[in-house]
Write a protein that holds these residues in place. Sequence first.
Motif, PDB file in Angstrom:
ATOM      1  N   UNK A 154      52.298  52.203   5.779  1.00 40.31           N
ATOM      2  CA  UNK A 154      52.661  50.977   6.487  1.00 40.31           C
ATOM      3  C   UNK A 154      52.316  51.084   7.970  1.00 40.31           C
ATOM      4  N   UNK A 155      52.528  52.242   8.560  1.00 38.93           N
ATOM      5  CA  UNK A 155      52.179  52.415   9.970  1.00 38.93           C
ATOM      6  C   UNK A 155      50.668  52.383  10.178  1.00 38.93           C
ATOM      7  N   UNK A 156      49.911  52.837   9.202  1.00 43.03           N
ATOM      8  CA  UNK A 156      48.451  52.761   9.302  1.00 43.03           C
ATOM      9  C   UNK A 156      47.994  51.304   9.314  1.00 43.03           C
ATOM     10  N   UNK A 157      48.627  50.498   8.485  1.00 42.82           N
ATOM     11  CA  UNK A 157      48.293  49.069   8.444  1.00 42.82           C
ATOM     12  C   UNK A 157      48.759  48.383   9.733  1.00 42.82           C
ATOM     13  N   UNK A 158      49.957  48.733  10.193  1.00 45.22           N
ATOM     14  CA  UNK A 158      50.506  48.126  11.409  1.00 45.22           C
ATOM     15  C   UNK A 158      49.714  48.500  12.650  1.00 45.22           C
ATOM     16  N   UNK A 159      48.954  49.582  12.579  1.00 41.10           N
ATOM     17  CA  UNK A 159      48.093  49.956  13.704  1.00 41.10           C
ATOM     18  C   UNK A 159      47.067  48.867  13.999  1.00 41.10           C
ATOM     19  N   UNK A 160      46.751  48.058  12.993  1.00 38.47           N
ATOM     20  CA  UNK A 160      45.768  46.973  13.180  1.00 38.47           C
ATOM     21  C   UNK A 160      46.238  45.945  14.195  1.00 38.47           C
ATOM     22  N   UNK A 161      47.547  45.871  14.433  1.00 36.77           N
ATOM     23  CA  UNK A 161      48.098  44.943  15.424  1.00 36.77           C
ATOM     24  C   UNK A 161      48.757  45.703  16.584  1.00 36.77           C
ATOM     25  N   UNK A 162      48.421  46.996  16.681  1.00 37.87           N
ATOM     26  CA  UNK A 162      48.918  47.792  17.794  1.00 37.87           C
ATOM     27  C   UNK A 162      50.358  48.213  17.689  1.00 37.87           C
ATOM     28  N   UNK A 163      50.892  48.275  16.474  1.00 44.17           N
ATOM     29  CA  UNK A 163      52.292  48.655  16.263  1.00 44.17           C
ATOM     30  C   UNK A 163      52.377  49.969  15.481  1.00 44.17           C
ATOM     31  N   UNK A 164      53.609  50.399  15.209  1.00 45.05           N
ATOM     32  CA  UNK A 164      53.813  51.582  14.393  1.00 45.05           C
ATOM     33  C   UNK A 164      53.728  52.899  15.132  1.00 45.05           C
ATOM     34  N   UNK A 165      53.813  52.850  16.464  1.00 45.75           N
ATOM     35  CA  UNK A 165      53.789  54.087  17.237  1.00 45.75           C
ATOM     36  C   UNK A 165      52.476  54.376  17.919  1.00 45.75           C
ATOM     37  N   UNK A 166      51.505  53.454  17.820  1.00 46.78           N
ATOM     38  CA  UNK A 166      50.236  53.616  18.520  1.00 46.78           C
ATOM     39  C   UNK A 166      50.481  53.472  20.027  1.00 46.78           C
ATOM     40  N   UNK A 167      50.010  54.438  20.824  1.00 48.79           N
ATOM     41  CA  UNK A 167      50.282  54.446  22.261  1.00 48.79           C
ATOM     42  C   UNK A 167      48.995  54.650  23.054  1.00 48.79           C
ATOM     43  N   UNK A 168      48.766  53.779  24.053  1.00 50.64           N
ATOM     44  CA  UNK A 168      47.585  53.863  24.910  1.00 50.64           C
ATOM     45  C   UNK A 168      47.979  53.593  26.353  1.00 50.64           C
ATOM     46  N   UNK A 169      47.277  54.202  27.279  1.00 53.33           N
ATOM     47  CA  UNK A 169      47.544  53.950  28.697  1.00 53.33           C
ATOM     48  C   UNK A 169      46.818  52.687  29.142  1.00 53.33           C
ATOM     49  N   UNK A 170      47.302  52.007  30.191  1.00 58.37           N
ATOM     50  CA  UNK A 170      46.576  50.862  30.738  1.00 58.37           C
ATOM     51  C   UNK A 170      45.150  51.231  31.157  1.00 58.37           C
ATOM     52  N   UNK A 171      44.957  52.475  31.632  1.00 57.38           N
ATOM     53  CA  UNK A 171      43.615  52.927  32.015  1.00 57.38           C
ATOM     54  C   UNK A 171      42.710  53.011  30.797  1.00 57.38           C
ATOM     55  N   UNK A 172      43.234  53.504  29.679  1.00 56.47           N
ATOM     56  CA  UNK A 172      42.458  53.592  28.434  1.00 56.47           C
ATOM     57  C   UNK A 172      42.081  52.202  27.941  1.00 56.47           C
ATOM     58  N   UNK A 173      43.018  51.277  28.015  1.00 56.24           N
ATOM     59  CA  UNK A 173      42.740  49.889  27.630  1.00 56.24           C
ATOM     60  C   UNK A 173      41.587  49.337  28.468  1.00 56.24           C
ATOM     61  N   UNK A 174      41.630  49.583  29.765  1.00 48.15           N
ATOM     62  CA  UNK A 174      40.584  49.094  30.666  1.00 48.15           C
ATOM     63  C   UNK A 174      39.223  49.683  30.304  1.00 48.15           C
ATOM     64  N   UNK A 175      39.197  50.971  30.013  1.00 45.85           N
ATOM     65  CA  UNK A 175      37.940  51.625  29.665  1.00 45.85           C
ATOM     66  C   UNK A 175      37.346  51.053  28.383  1.00 45.85           C
ATOM     67  N   UNK A 176      38.179  50.902  27.356  1.00 46.47           N
ATOM     68  CA  UNK A 176      37.691  50.421  26.068  1.00 46.47           C
ATOM     69  C   UNK A 176      37.229  48.970  26.137  1.00 46.47           C
ATOM     70  N   UNK A 177      38.004  48.125  26.814  1.00 41.58           N
ATOM     71  CA  UNK A 177      37.596  46.722  26.935  1.00 41.58           C
ATOM     72  C   UNK A 177      36.344  46.578  27.797  1.00 41.58           C
ATOM     73  N   UNK A 178      36.183  47.428  28.800  1.00 40.12           N
ATOM     74  CA  UNK A 178      34.960  47.393  29.607  1.00 40.12           C
ATOM     75  C   UNK A 178      33.740  47.659  28.740  1.00 40.12           C
ATOM     76  N   UNK A 179      33.856  48.631  27.830  1.00 39.63           N
ATOM     77  CA  UNK A 179      32.721  48.968  26.969  1.00 39.63           C
ATOM     78  C   UNK A 179      32.387  47.840  26.004  1.00 39.63           C
ATOM     79  N   UNK A 180      33.380  47.006  25.698  1.00 41.75           N
ATOM     80  CA  UNK A 180      33.130  45.852  24.827  1.00 41.75           C
ATOM     81  C   UNK A 180      32.391  44.767  25.599  1.00 41.75           C
ATOM     82  N   UNK A 181      32.925  44.395  26.768  1.00 43.86           N
ATOM     83  CA  UNK A 181      32.351  43.286  27.520  1.00 43.86           C
ATOM     84  C   UNK A 181      30.969  43.607  28.083  1.00 43.86           C
ATOM     85  N   UNK A 182      30.718  44.852  28.463  1.00 43.97           N
ATOM     86  CA  UNK A 182      29.411  45.171  29.032  1.00 43.97           C
ATOM     87  C   UNK A 182      28.449  45.729  27.985  1.00 43.97           C
ATOM     88  N   UNK A 183      28.956  45.885  26.736  1.00 45.98           N
ATOM     89  CA  UNK A 183      28.126  46.357  25.616  1.00 45.98           C
ATOM     90  C   UNK A 183      27.444  47.674  25.953  1.00 45.98           C
TER      91      UNK A 183
END
Length: 364
Positions: A208-237
Amino acid sequence: MYRKVYYKIVILSALFLLYGASLEAAPKFSYSHLDEAVKEFESKNSASSVVLMEMDSGKVEYIYRPEITISKKLPPGSLVKTFSALTLLKYKDKLGFSPEKKILCKGRFYPKENLTPTKSDLNTFHLPQDENGKEYLRCSLAKGHGEMDLRSALVQSCNVYFLTSASSYPDLFYSKLYEDWSLGKSTKSRLDPYIEPSDTNFISISPLRKVAASIGEGGLLLSPLKISQLYSSIWKEGPRLSPYWGQGKEPLRSEENPYAGQDLRWITSVLSEVPKSGTLKDLNVPEKGNLEVLGGKTGTGTKFMHKYETHGWTVLSFRKDRKSYVLTVFVENGSGGNQAKSLASILLDKIDPKSKDSAIKSGR
């Protein structure tokens, strides 16, 4: 007594030197004037953190509360849906997934037998029971979104859609999500003297936690800096870059981007709809001036082991003076669609004050 006083002086002196070194290591940002706006927001809400990063280089142009932004991992909530969408697209054949197929959302996701909640799940998730005593996970809209395909589910942030899509092959989905997005790894930043949390290995968790990870729940933890890095790689391809600040440093690749340009372009086109018709549709975007919002996403993450308390997130991409940026906003007590979005609106207005000047001159 004199010895105790001496030791206190030594300790205080050492702390002073360390504090002074930290101040010297942090650069003077050109956007430091944003501090006052965030402090004013915090006085009426809760502790917040902000990071503004130039996407093409990975240079951090502004940080508020680096001790949170860099050094803390937090539940990201629906921000992970963007990563889930790309994972589903990349492995659609193995996962039996079709982005065009519609899933009916009535506001509730009922776990199948293979996802029966464990004792740990019951402590982690808010699992209300229906009139028949059956447990379920709620969607972001209590009455549901109706029929959703991948595009509409991402724009409207539909939990049921992503939970349903990930539930067909929980192990495969979670392993690809975790590995492709390096969710257990740091950004390899160069932001001395601040230290990122240590890398973590792939851990065994309930289905259930593996499935809930799809919406960022179940104990998945990320830093705001990590979020910024990953989204940057999406927008700039492009590749994931090591965040840095200060002078004399050059862009440095942290990791390659494992996703194809075609899928990335499709996702960015979807994210561009979020400020127009999705969960950021009430965002006060400057109509004039030098700032153009390219897209965004909101997230409301449940505090781990505090299933009735939430964090708020908003991540935005914008272009200003021919440069592209990602702005990540975190609010300790709140939601992405309310508090975090409100702070993001305030900051956009402060980042490009020319838009306000233009409005005043035009009489609006």
